[in-house]
Write an enzyme that holds these catalytic residues in place. Structure first.
Site, PDB file in Angstrom:
ATOM      1  N   HIS A 207      -0.390   4.964   7.045  1.00  0.00           N
ATOM      2  CA  HIS A 207       0.255   5.545   5.865  1.00  0.00           C
ATOM      3  C   HIS A 207       0.492   7.038   6.071  1.00  0.00           C
ATOM      4  O   HIS A 207      -0.148   7.659   6.916  1.00  0.00           O
ATOM      5  CB  HIS A 207      -0.631   5.318   4.642  1.00  0.00           C
ATOM      6  CG  HIS A 207      -1.056   3.892   4.488  1.00  0.00           C
ATOM      7  ND1 HIS A 207      -2.261   3.423   4.961  1.00  0.00           N
ATOM      8  CD2 HIS A 207      -0.413   2.826   3.953  1.00  0.00           C
ATOM      9  CE1 HIS A 207      -2.354   2.128   4.709  1.00  0.00           C
ATOM     10  NE2 HIS A 207      -1.248   1.730   4.114  1.00  0.00           N
TER      11      HIS A 207
ATOM     12  N   ASP B 224      -3.332   8.292   7.992  1.00  0.00           N
ATOM     13  CA  ASP B 224      -4.408   7.495   8.600  1.00  0.00           C
ATOM     14  C   ASP B 224      -3.924   6.628   9.752  1.00  0.00           C
ATOM     15  O   ASP B 224      -4.615   5.722  10.183  1.00  0.00           O
ATOM     16  CB  ASP B 224      -5.075   6.619   7.529  1.00  0.00           C
ATOM     17  CG  ASP B 224      -4.090   5.662   6.867  1.00  0.00           C
ATOM     18  OD1 ASP B 224      -2.923   5.613   7.295  1.00  0.00           O
ATOM     19  OD2 ASP B 224      -4.481   4.968   5.907  1.00  0.00           O
TER      20      ASP B 224
ATOM     21  N   SER C 283       0.813  -1.228   0.000  1.00  0.00           N
ATOM     22  CA  SER C 283       0.000   0.000   0.000  1.00  0.00           C
ATOM     23  C   SER C 283       0.842   1.273   0.000  1.00  0.00           C
ATOM     24  O   SER C 283       0.336   2.332  -0.345  1.00  0.00           O
ATOM     25  CB  SER C 283      -0.923   0.020   1.219  1.00  0.00           C
ATOM     26  OG  SER C 283      -0.169  -0.066   2.407  1.00  0.00           O
TER      27      SER C 283
END
Ligand SMILES: *[C@@H]1O[C@H](CO)[C@@H](O)[C@H](O)[C@H]1NC(C)=O
Ligand SMILES: *[C@@H]1O[C@H](CO)[C@@H](O)[C@H](O)[C@H]1NC(C)=O
Ligand SMILES: *[C@@H]1O[C@H](CO)[C@@H](O)[C@H](O)[C@H]1NC(C)=O
Ligand SMILES: *[C@@H]1O[C@H](CO)[C@@H](O)[C@H](O)[C@H]1NC(C)=O
Ligand SMILES: *[C@@H]1O[C@H](CO)[C@@H](O)[C@H](O)[C@H]1NC(C)=O
Ligand SMILES: *[C@@H]1O[C@H](CO)[C@@H](O)[C@H](O)[C@H]1NC(C)=O
Ligand SMILES: *[C@@H]1O[C@H](CO)[C@@H](O)[C@H](O)[C@H]1NC(C)=O
Ligand SMILES: *[C@@H]1O[C@H](CO)[C@@H](O)[C@H](O)[C@H]1NC(C)=O
Length: 385
Positions: free
Chosen positions: A360, A357, A55
């Site tokens: 990240h 968040d 991610s």
């Protein structure tokens, strides 16, 4: 004890943890083309970027795996992508490190490999959010559960092989193409370790997973070079002990557990342990394959630099360890109410936050971490800085 509770939360959050949204690549393509098209300055002899990862570098693959509307993914929805213009599958408010590498190289942003009818003229991004370096067999044998949509590093390599096979008419043509490209491996592996910690494994035990994770990373990097890649950057891990998710899940009563910045020493030591392994392995690979330029991407010190210089760089120093988008607790992070869940809002100005968040980073943090790295890496790639 911690392990059980965390495991339970993880099961319910796993779905949310790894899914994303919709395309918008045609906009991306046209706007990027205008800004960074043929006329853009190319500081390096590099025409394309091939990215592998999770991610931290997925620009839209996972959302194409989990469904057209990315219904299972919080990153399918605003506020993800709010700085970018709309959600794209990126786990941030805006651009990622791979995007800033593309910009620095004078190239358009790199499209996700699963995108339909997108241009791959300047590279392909094979990264899939939630993915691990080692495959699920390794983790199944250790009672560690991984993402259902895991695309381990070797599978991403196979995607790359298939891509080359369908693109080039000959091995020579592929070789030429690869010579003028930058291959970025990682960051990848942080999920291998995060899933293990979430399954209740101790730091001591997870340290034993580091050698095989690094070995597989090197094995795949070696194959990429044998296929013709001549410029490769392998990223290490960032300082996980400073991230809101680790700070929240593994909080300690003992003030000695924290460093002067408020980060968890043991988890940062784990990252450094891993990164040392990566660097030693890269040094060995350089001796084995001297024809290639093999570089280490320093996520850890880039992140520490951003933390240390937070106020100087325009971040709010009071929020340096807090998530911009989240809810509650000392770090504005709660695993059962993460960014993207109903009722969870983002901070008004993400540029003042390092963490987006809780897991990240923000676009602004990515921008600085990239700059920290390109300053070191570009001279090695014969790029003007
Ligand atoms: C996805 O969104 C499109 C357009 O909004 C809609 O037509 C389609 O039914 C949705 N598909 C699913 C699986 O929700
Ligand atoms: C694919 O892209 C080309 C060139 O941008 C465009 O002309 C064509 O209509 C697109 N096809 C589809 C199915 O979107
Ligand atoms: C997982 O990796 C191991 C070791 O490389 C390999 O033997 C095994 O076949 C792989 N399993 C899958 C499902 O790919
Ligand atoms: C995995 O879990 C099963 C069932 O709880 C248990 O029997 C087994 O010993 C565990 N294996 C490991 C490697 O922890
Ligand atoms: C692509 O794969 C096919 C089948 O494996 C092989 O015969 C062919 O040589 C490959 N082409 C290239 C350009 O590597
Ligand atoms: C890496 O490659 C070597 C040599 O092929 C092999 O022995 C080793 O098992 C591989 N490591 C992993 C983690 O798959
Ligand atoms: C923290 O301290 C309290 C009170 O001393 C104790 O009850 C609790 O178990 C401690 N928690 C941890 C995680 O050590
Ligand atoms: C996290 O959110 C859940 C659900 O709203 C709540 O029950 C729990 O108390 C919160 N945890 C913390 C540490 O705030």
């Amino acid at each position: 004890m911690q392990g059980q509770a965390i495991h339970a939360t993880m099961m319910s959050s796993r779905i949310t943890l790894q899914f994303l949204l919709l395309t918008f690549a045609s906009f991306l393509l046209s706007s990027a083309g205008r800004v960074h098209g043929e006329a853009a300055r190319r500081p390096c002899p590099i025409d394309a970027i091939y990215q592998f990862g999770d991610s931290t570098s997925d620009t839209g693959n996972l959302i194409r795996i989990v469904g057209p509307n990315g219904s299972g993914s919080q990153a399918a929805r605003l506020p993800y992508g709010e700085t970018f213009g709309k959600p794209t599958g990126r786990f941030s408010d805006g651009r990622l490190i791979v995007d800033y590498f593309a910009i620095a190289l004078g190239l358009p942003l790199v499209n996700p490999s699963l995108g339909k009818n997108l241009s791959f003229e300047h590279g392909v991004n094979f990264a899939v959010a939630g993915s691990t370096v080692l495959n699920s067999s390794f983790y199944a044998a250790r009672n560690v559960s991984v993402s259902a949509s895991d695309v381990p590093l070797r599978l991403q390599l196979n995607w790359f092989r298939n891509y080359l096979n369908s693109t080039c008419r000959s091995k020579t043509e592929c070789g030429e193409k690869l010579k003028r490209s930058l291959v970025i491996v990682g960051e990848m592996g942080s999920n291998d370790f995060l899933y293990s910690f979430l399954s209740g494994k101790s730091i001591q035990e997870v340290m034993t997973y580091v050698p095989p994770v690094v070995e597989e990373t090197i094995n795949v990097t070696r194959e990429l070079i044998k296929m013709g890649a001549s410029k490769v950057v392998v990223f290490g891990d960032f300082a996980i002990g400073c991230s809101p998710i680790y700070l929240t899940l593994f909080k300690s009563n003992d003030s000695d557990a924290y460093d002067e910045k408020g980060c968890l020493k043991a988890y940062n030591a784990f990252s450094q342990f891993r990164n040392t392994h990566v660097q030693v392995a890269l040094a060995k690979l350089r001796r084995e394959l001297p024809q290639a330029t093999i570089l280490y991407g320093d996520y850890y010190n880039g992140y520490k630099y951003v933390l240390d210089q937070a106020s100087h760089l325009g971040f709010d120093p009071e929020s340096a360890l807090k998530a911009c988008c989240g809810t509650g607790g000392s770090y504005n992070f709660n695993f059962s109410q993460m960014c993207g869940s109903t009722g969870v809002t983002a901070c008004p100005n993400p540029n003042e936050f390092i963490s987006w968040d809780g897991i990240h980073l923000t676009q602004e943090a990515h921008r600085h971490i990239t700059e920290y790295n390109t300053n070191k890496i570009f001279p090695e790639l014969s790029c003007a800085t």
